[in-house]
Design a protein around this motif. Structure first.
Motif, short mmCIF file in Angstrom:
data_model
loop_
_atom_site.label_atom_id
_atom_site.label_comp_id
_atom_site.label_asym_id
_atom_site.label_seq_id
_atom_site.Cartn_x
_atom_site.Cartn_y
_atom_site.Cartn_z
N GLY A 196 0.81 -1.20 0.00
CA GLY A 196 0.00 0.00 0.00
C GLY A 196 0.85 1.26 0.00
O GLY A 196 2.08 1.20 0.00
N LYS A 197 0.16 2.39 0.02
CA LYS A 197 0.83 3.69 0.03
C LYS A 197 0.24 4.54 1.15
O LYS A 197 -0.99 4.64 1.27
N ALA A 198 1.11 5.11 1.97
CA ALA A 198 0.66 5.92 3.09
C ALA A 198 0.14 7.27 2.60
O ALA A 198 0.76 7.92 1.75
N LEU A 199 -1.01 7.69 3.14
CA LEU A 199 -1.61 8.97 2.76
C LEU A 199 -1.40 10.03 3.84
O LEU A 199 -1.96 11.12 3.76
N GLY A 200 -0.60 9.69 4.86
CA GLY A 200 -0.32 10.63 5.93
C GLY A 200 0.87 10.17 6.74
O GLY A 200 1.50 9.14 6.42
N GLU A 211 -3.58 3.59 1.10
CA GLU A 211 -4.24 3.12 -0.13
C GLU A 211 -3.70 1.75 -0.49
O GLU A 211 -2.49 1.57 -0.60
N ASN A 212 -4.60 0.78 -0.61
CA ASN A 212 -4.20 -0.55 -1.07
C ASN A 212 -3.91 -0.45 -2.57
O ASN A 212 -4.79 -0.12 -3.37
N THR A 218 -9.13 2.79 0.03
CA THR A 218 -8.50 3.56 1.09
C THR A 218 -8.91 2.97 2.43
O THR A 218 -10.10 2.75 2.69
N LEU A 219 -7.91 2.68 3.28
CA LEU A 219 -8.16 1.98 4.54
C LEU A 219 -7.56 2.77 5.70
O LEU A 219 -6.58 3.49 5.54
N LYS A 220 -8.16 2.61 6.87
CA LYS A 220 -7.58 3.17 8.09
C LYS A 220 -6.80 2.05 8.77
O LYS A 220 -7.35 1.01 9.11
#
Length: 233
Positions: A196-200, A211-212, A218-220
């Motif tokens: 995945g990719k970190a959004l924060g 984000e997977n 988009t996942l928490k």
């Protein structure tokens, strides 16, 4: 931090005899002074220097004689405040207690900035030195061990000579926005991993949106280590 208590048993040779006479303001000041002298000597053995003065005690004060030796203790930690109160207590047949104010300054080695530090700067041993400072000038506490600063960053800019206190430090993010991470979906001992990719940004134990990259969902998730997050299944 444990507040040091020194009982008057160790001061018996210095205190006035009060078995038959009333306890006066002069007696209380003498007891407080002897107590602080003993505490200062204890701090000296730890490499600290102490100066103090005793606050006003009403000269009209008259308390019952103390059948035993009175007990003295700090009502507040003198290593975190320069204005601690001293509790003087008699538990004899006619018990009483009173508080005496004091001004106490404790000096000793602590970690300070050896040069100006900028916000977000990662600390190195060359950026920190040790110097004598007033240890109880700040309620934030002080640091003496450079090893606890390893990997830490500075929350806000500081000047040369600034005492390094815990509130100035911040653990670096385990995950930063844009990082590629391993997403672990876990249920008990069973787990599935994906990329995945970190959004924060997030430190260990903090939540972050990711984000997977396979499903674009988009996942928490919770950061569990650098580059690694977990979500429940």
């Amino acid at each position: 931090m444990r507040i040091i208590i020194l009982t008057a048993l160790c001061l018996c040779n210095s205190l006035p005899a009060m078995a038959d006479d009333a306890t006066t303001a002069s007696d209380i000041r003498q007891m407080a002074g002897t107590f602080l002298d003993a505490w200062a000597a204890n701090q000296s053995e730890l490499g600290r220097r102490v100066t103090f003065s005793i606050g006003n005690v009403d000269s009209r004060l008259t308390l019952a004689p103390c059948g035993g030796e009175p007990t003295l203790s700090f009502a507040s930690d003198p290593l975190t405040t320069s204005s601690p109160s001293i509790l003087v207590r008699c538990s004899g047949d006619r018990p009483w207690r009173m508080y005496v104010t004091a001004s106490v300054e404790v000096y000793g080695p602590a970690l300070v900035a050896s040069r100006p530090l900028t916000r977000g700067e990662r600390l190195t041993s060359s950026a920190i030195t040790s110097d004598e400072v007033q240890l109880n000038a700040s309620r934030q506490g002080i640091l003496t061990d450079k090893s606890v600063l390893q990997g830490m960053t500075i929350r806000r800019p500081v000047r040369t000579g600034t005492v390094i206190t815990p509130d100035l430090l911040e653990a670096p993010h385990a995950i930063e926005r844009g990082d590629h991470v391993i997403i672990v979906a876990r249920s008990g001992s069973f787990s599935v991993t994906s990329r995945g990719k970190a959004l924060g940004n997030a430190g260990v134990g903090e939540q972050v949106m990711v984000e997977n990259l396979q499903s674009s969902r988009t996942l928490k998730a919770t950061a569990v280590a650098p580059g690694r997050v977990e979500i429940p299944m």
